[in-house]
Design an enzyme around this catalytic site. Structure first.
Site, PDB file in Angstrom:
ATOM      1  N   GLU A 119       3.890  27.641  -5.448  1.00 54.22           N
ATOM      2  CA  GLU A 119       4.569  27.187  -6.677  1.00 54.22           C
ATOM      3  C   GLU A 119       5.319  28.320  -7.372  1.00 54.22           C
ATOM      4  O   GLU A 119       5.285  28.476  -8.594  1.00 54.22           O
ATOM      5  CB  GLU A 119       3.573  26.482  -7.616  1.00 54.22           C
TER       6      GLU A 119
ATOM      7  N   PRO B  82       8.583  24.370   7.397  1.00 55.96           N
ATOM      8  CA  PRO B  82       8.292  25.568   8.191  1.00 55.96           C
ATOM      9  C   PRO B  82       9.260  26.719   7.933  1.00 55.96           C
ATOM     10  O   PRO B  82       8.872  27.887   8.006  1.00 55.96           O
ATOM     11  CB  PRO B  82       8.388  25.061   9.631  1.00 55.96           C
TER      12      PRO B  82
ATOM     13  N   LEU C  75       7.666  19.291  -0.280  1.00 60.07           N
ATOM     14  CA  LEU C  75       8.843  20.130  -0.502  1.00 60.07           C
ATOM     15  C   LEU C  75       8.947  21.204   0.570  1.00 60.07           C
ATOM     16  O   LEU C  75       9.958  21.301   1.284  1.00 60.07           O
ATOM     17  CB  LEU C  75       8.774  20.780  -1.889  1.00 60.07           C
TER      18      LEU C  75
END
Length: 409
Positions: free
Chosen positions: A365, A128, A125
């Site tokens: 997350e 950069p 997912l």
């Protein structure tokens, strides 16, 4: 809600604890210093069934429930965060997405070997220039007949150089009015032509794990390997994060416990002013806070696990568990170092590693700041969870543990 563990859950807890304490704890400091993953860990976790702990037997799993997954994460991170990261990525962010969104054929092809521990999986997912802002994803998947042509780069990918499969989120409709609606999800075999990967070194923590990058150059991905419908990528990614955040919360609870146990042991061992430092009130205060952190964090992740078992939407509850447990684990590790004094500042004692490892979880997350905004949004009634086409299936022991002829195996 009944938080008493059943026999199967206690069996999982005992098995995972014995594996982590006996086989990994003695060598983890060495590999943390080397900044490498011990080569036996992934195969051994597959052999023990840990990589398929919460999947139906017919899908190659062990037939356990979602609470068992949380207990496993707690026990793994009580030894080292890198062990729990494996479950967060392989199970929470990838395999559970196949359980939730995959067709029977996709489960046979992808989930079955992953749940058996024959293949390892990761989640693509972050990029950069796109982390929290998922709508900024630049990777593209352009349809050409029966395949999509995938191009782009993913960054901060756990197991990037260890995994066989990746769940990749890419942009299929660059002209979508809402950029969130232009994303789709794909299962990608990482030995495909045009895929390259590498490791990232020099991290503050989680050094005994694999973190890296993935690059895709004109990779042909069959349409059959798209997960869900075209344009559902954002919803799929968010459901993956619900599952991943649950594992992070449970793991951070284990890290709090490790800090507490290390601090209690040292408080009995170390003497100052003619007595154990555990008799000093400000040391007791720090230990008391760790007790509070652990109990609260465990209750929060257990509630989320119970809701998953019931088939109830738990985005709000899992967010709260992840936010609280990770912030509390960072604080517990900091206080554990304070209790250890100068020795806590050295890697002679584990608490130094606990602090370094704990920092990552307040970032990945969903940062703590994002979870604060989520909780405020729920409280203010600005945020509501919209229904999704495929919900995570509730735990049904009759289905989960059934393995007759119609099983994929």
């Amino acid at each position: 809600m009944n938080f008493a563990l059943n026999d199967e859950q206690m069996m999982v807890q005992k098995m995972v604890r014995e594996f982590a304490q006996r086989e990994v704890a003695p060598i983890i400091k060495h590999y943390d210093r080397k900044q490498e993953m011990a080569p036996f860990i992934l195969p051994r976790m597959g052999e023990l069934g840990i990589l398929g702990i919460c999947f139906p037997v017919r899908d190659g799993g062990q037939g356990m429930d979602y609470i068992a997954l949380g207990l496993a994460c707690e026990e793994l991170e009580a030894v080292d965060s890198t062990l729990r990261v494996i479950l967060s990525v392989h199970v929470g962010l990838n395999s559970m997405a196949l359980l939730q969104w995959g067709s029977d054929e996709q489960k046979r092809r992808w989930l079955l070997p992953q749940a058996r521990g024959e293949k390892y999986a990761c989640f693509g997912l972050t990029e950069p220039n796109a982390g929290t802002d998922v709508a900024a994803i630049r990777s593209t998947a352009r349809r050409s007949g029966d395949v999509y042509i995938l191009n782009g780069e993913k960054m901060w990918i756990s197991l990037a150089t260890k995994a066989h499969h990746a769940l990749v989120i890419a942009r299929t409709n660059p002209d979508a009015p809402d950029p969130h609606d232009g994303l789709s999800a794909f299962m990608v075999a990482l030995d495909s032509e045009g895929v390259s990967s590498g490791d990232i070194h020099g991290k503050l923590g989680v050094r005994a794990g694999s973190t890296g990058w993935l690059a895709f150059q004109d990779v042909a991905v069959p349409v059959a390997d798209r997960l869900g419908e075209e344009g559902e990528g954002f919803k799929i990614a968010m459901s993956c994060l619900d599952n991943g955040r649950y594992t992070v919360a449970a793991g951070a609870t284990g890290l709090i416990r490790a800090c507490l146990e290390a601090s209690v042991a040292y408080a009995h061992e170390r003497r100052a002013f003619g007595r154990e430092i555990g008799q000093l009130q400000l040391v007791q205060q720090k230990i008391a806070h760790m007790v509070q952190y652990y109990d609260a964090a465990r209750l929060l992740y257990m509630r989320a696990g119970w809701m998953k078992n019931q088939g109830q939407r738990n985005t709000k509850e899992t967010s709260l568990a992840k936010w609280y447990a990770t912030d509390a684990s960072f604080e517990a590790a900091s206080q554990a170092i304070q209790i250890h004094g100068a020795y806590g500042y050295s890697d002679e004692y584990n608490v130094e590693r606990y602090l370094r490892n704990s920092k990552g979880a307040v970032i990945y997350e969903g940062t703590s700041e994002i979870h604060q905004l989520m909780q405020a949004g729920y409280a203010l009634d600005y945020r509501k969870d919209a229904p999704i086409r495929c919900e995570l299936p509730p735990y049904d022991p009759d289905y989960w543990q059934y393995s007759e002829e119609q099983s994929f195996s």
